[in-house]
Write a protein that holds these residues in place. Structure first.
Motif, mmCIF file in Angstrom:
data_model
loop_
_atom_site.group_PDB
_atom_site.id
_atom_site.type_symbol
_atom_site.label_atom_id
_atom_site.label_comp_id
_atom_site.label_asym_id
_atom_site.label_seq_id
_atom_site.Cartn_x
_atom_site.Cartn_y
_atom_site.Cartn_z
ATOM 1 N N MET A 109 36.939 29.805 19.373
ATOM 2 C CA MET A 109 35.693 29.201 19.845
ATOM 3 C C MET A 109 35.836 28.692 21.277
ATOM 4 N N ILE A 110 37.001 28.099 21.586
ATOM 5 C CA ILE A 110 37.234 27.607 22.948
ATOM 6 C C ILE A 110 37.243 28.767 23.927
ATOM 7 N N GLU A 111 37.907 29.864 23.548
ATOM 8 C CA GLU A 111 37.961 31.037 24.425
ATOM 9 C C GLU A 111 36.570 31.607 24.658
ATOM 10 N N LYS A 112 35.729 31.550 23.645
ATOM 11 C CA LYS A 112 34.345 32.019 23.789
ATOM 12 C C LYS A 112 33.607 31.176 24.825
ATOM 13 N N GLU A 113 33.816 29.859 24.778
ATOM 14 C CA GLU A 113 33.180 28.965 25.739
ATOM 15 C C GLU A 113 33.692 29.221 27.148
ATOM 16 N N ILE A 114 35.010 29.419 27.271
ATOM 17 C CA ILE A 114 35.597 29.679 28.587
ATOM 18 C C ILE A 114 35.028 30.958 29.178
ATOM 19 N N LYS A 115 34.952 32.014 28.361
ATOM 20 C CA LYS A 115 34.438 33.301 28.842
ATOM 21 C C LYS A 115 32.984 33.174 29.302
ATOM 22 N N ALA A 116 32.197 32.391 28.568
ATOM 23 C CA ALA A 116 30.789 32.214 28.934
ATOM 24 C C ALA A 116 30.672 31.519 30.288
ATOM 25 N N LEU A 117 31.495 30.514 30.526
ATOM 26 C CA LEU A 117 31.461 29.809 31.809
ATOM 27 C C LEU A 117 31.977 30.695 32.936
ATOM 28 N N MET A 118 33.010 31.479 32.634
ATOM 29 C CA MET A 118 33.587 32.344 33.667
ATOM 30 C C MET A 118 32.584 33.380 34.160
ATOM 31 N N LYS A 119 31.685 33.799 33.283
ATOM 32 C CA LYS A 119 30.691 34.802 33.664
ATOM 33 C C LYS A 119 29.713 34.274 34.705
ATOM 34 N N THR A 120 29.591 32.945 34.812
ATOM 35 C CA THR A 120 28.666 32.361 35.786
ATOM 36 C C THR A 120 29.282 32.270 37.175
ATOM 37 N N LEU A 121 30.580 32.569 37.282
ATOM 38 C CA LEU A 121 31.282 32.499 38.555
ATOM 39 C C LEU A 121 31.527 33.916 39.094
ATOM 40 N N PRO A 122 31.652 34.068 40.399
ATOM 41 C CA PRO A 122 31.760 35.408 40.997
ATOM 42 C C PRO A 122 33.166 35.997 41.015
ATOM 43 N N TYR A 123 34.144 35.315 40.426
ATOM 44 C CA TYR A 123 35.530 35.745 40.557
ATOM 45 C C TYR A 123 35.913 36.822 39.543
ATOM 46 N N LYS A 124 36.815 37.707 39.961
ATOM 47 C CA LYS A 124 37.300 38.798 39.105
ATOM 48 C C LYS A 124 38.826 38.834 39.130
ATOM 49 N N LEU A 125 39.424 37.683 38.894
ATOM 50 C CA LEU A 125 40.882 37.555 38.977
ATOM 51 C C LEU A 125 41.599 38.371 37.903
ATOM 52 N N GLU A 126 40.942 38.584 36.772
ATOM 53 C CA GLU A 126 41.590 39.306 35.668
ATOM 54 C C GLU A 126 41.860 40.771 35.991
ATOM 55 N N THR A 127 41.302 41.246 37.083
ATOM 56 C CA THR A 127 41.536 42.643 37.456
ATOM 57 C C THR A 127 42.937 42.836 38.037
ATOM 58 N N MET A 128 43.631 41.749 38.318
ATOM 59 C CA MET A 128 44.998 41.840 38.835
ATOM 60 C C MET A 128 45.990 41.793 37.682
ATOM 61 N N LYS A 129 47.038 42.585 37.768
ATOM 62 C CA LYS A 129 48.070 42.585 36.745
ATOM 63 C C LYS A 129 48.692 41.198 36.630
ATOM 64 N N GLY A 130 48.938 40.781 35.380
ATOM 65 C CA GLY A 130 49.573 39.490 35.157
ATOM 66 C C GLY A 130 48.613 38.338 35.019
#
Length: 292
Positions: free
Chosen positions: A142-163
């Motif tokens: 549930m916490i991860e779901k909340e984090i993902k929802a908030l992350m979608k409102t920001l313009p960053y795409k850090l997860e595209t980098m390995k690691g």
């Protein structure tokens, strides 16, 4: 004289505070689960000496279901191969069947009688602890779901980098806040304590280790660097060939492993800064055929 070191002003907005709070709460629950799983492992090893051979991962979903239902061999006393096979088949969504059941029952038979005087109480402890683990797993989801929802409102795409997975990305964003407050990657590196600061004495000036930075952010960046230079699961191909080569080039130049990983960490900060500044996904440069 130590050169004055000050962090950029940061009036933390609600989204960064909220993401940070969720990330830290998740980490706390994950740590609790590690403790609980260690407890379960210490309980069942007394009754299942061969338990490591039952499942490749002790705390996999099927494993937890098995330990919860059969905390000791006494609970398997009247269970046939077919019955246990059906249970395993259902809990593993068809991955395990009667063959696994036969293997487990034969292993238990070879282990001999492992019952104790207070077996009923011991049988209570394991399912009770596993229920806590399952509850925590649900909380983490549930916490991860909340984090993902908030992350979608920001313009960053850090997860595209390995690691960098989304939890690591969220942790970075929570600590950095608005990237615009950093004029360049050097400022971000100093904020994270990953760049040296100047110390002067008379006519002498030298650089010393920066111990004034954000230590949480420092260890996040260092963790990303370490993951990128690892040889991967099969030990044959590095996770990131470019970073792997850069790290070993530093070693060949006479740097210690600690100094080399700092150099890689500094590169990670440069990339993260660029990604946050641009809002664009990471594009992996073409790697040569680098042997692990």
């Amino acid at each position: 004289m130590l050169q004055e070191f000050s962090l950029p002003d940061f009036l933390q907005s609600d989204i960064y505070w909220t993401i940070g709070t969720l990330v830290r709460k998740r980490a706390s629950i994950v740590n609790d689960n590690i403790t609980l799983k260690n407890q379960v492992q210490s309980y069942i090893i007394q009754h299942y000496p061969s338990y490591k051979s039952f499942f490749s991962v002790f705390d996999c979903a099927t494993g937890l279901e098995f330990w919860e239902r059969f905390p000791s061999p006494s609970k398997l006393k009247d269970i046939t191969e077919e019955e246990l096979g059906a249970i395993l088949y259902e809990k593993s969504s068809g991955f395990f069947d009667v063959v696994k059941a036969r293997f487990i029952l034969e292993a238990i038979g070879k282990d001999g009688d492992t019952s104790t005087e207070f077996q009923d109480s011991r049988n209570f402890i394991v399912p009770s602890t596993i229920k806590e683990i399952k509850h925590n797993n649900n909380e983490i989801t549930m916490i991860e779901k909340e984090i993902k929802a908030l992350m979608k409102t920001l313009p960053y795409k850090l997860e595209t980098m390995k690691g960098i997975d989304f939890v690591t990305a969220a942790a970075i964003i929570a600590e950095v806040g608005d990237i615009k407050r950093f004029a360049n990657s050097d400022k971000l590196a100093k904020f994270a304590g990953c760049s040296p600061i100047s110390q002067s004495s008379g006519d002498t000036e030298r650089n010393i280790r920066n111990r004034f930075g954000n230590r949480r952010l420092y260890y996040i960046f260092q963790g990303i660097a370490a993951r990128n230079i690892s040889a991967g699961r099969n030990k044959k191909k590095p996770v990131n060939g470019l970073f792997y080569e850069y790290y070993h080039r530093k070693i060949s130049q006479g740097k210690t492993s600690g100094q080399a990983i700092k150099a890689v960490t500094r590169r990670v900060i440069n990339i993260v800064y660029g990604l946050m500044k641009s809002g664009k996904p990471y594009v992996h440069p073409q790697e040569e055929n680098i042997k692990g």
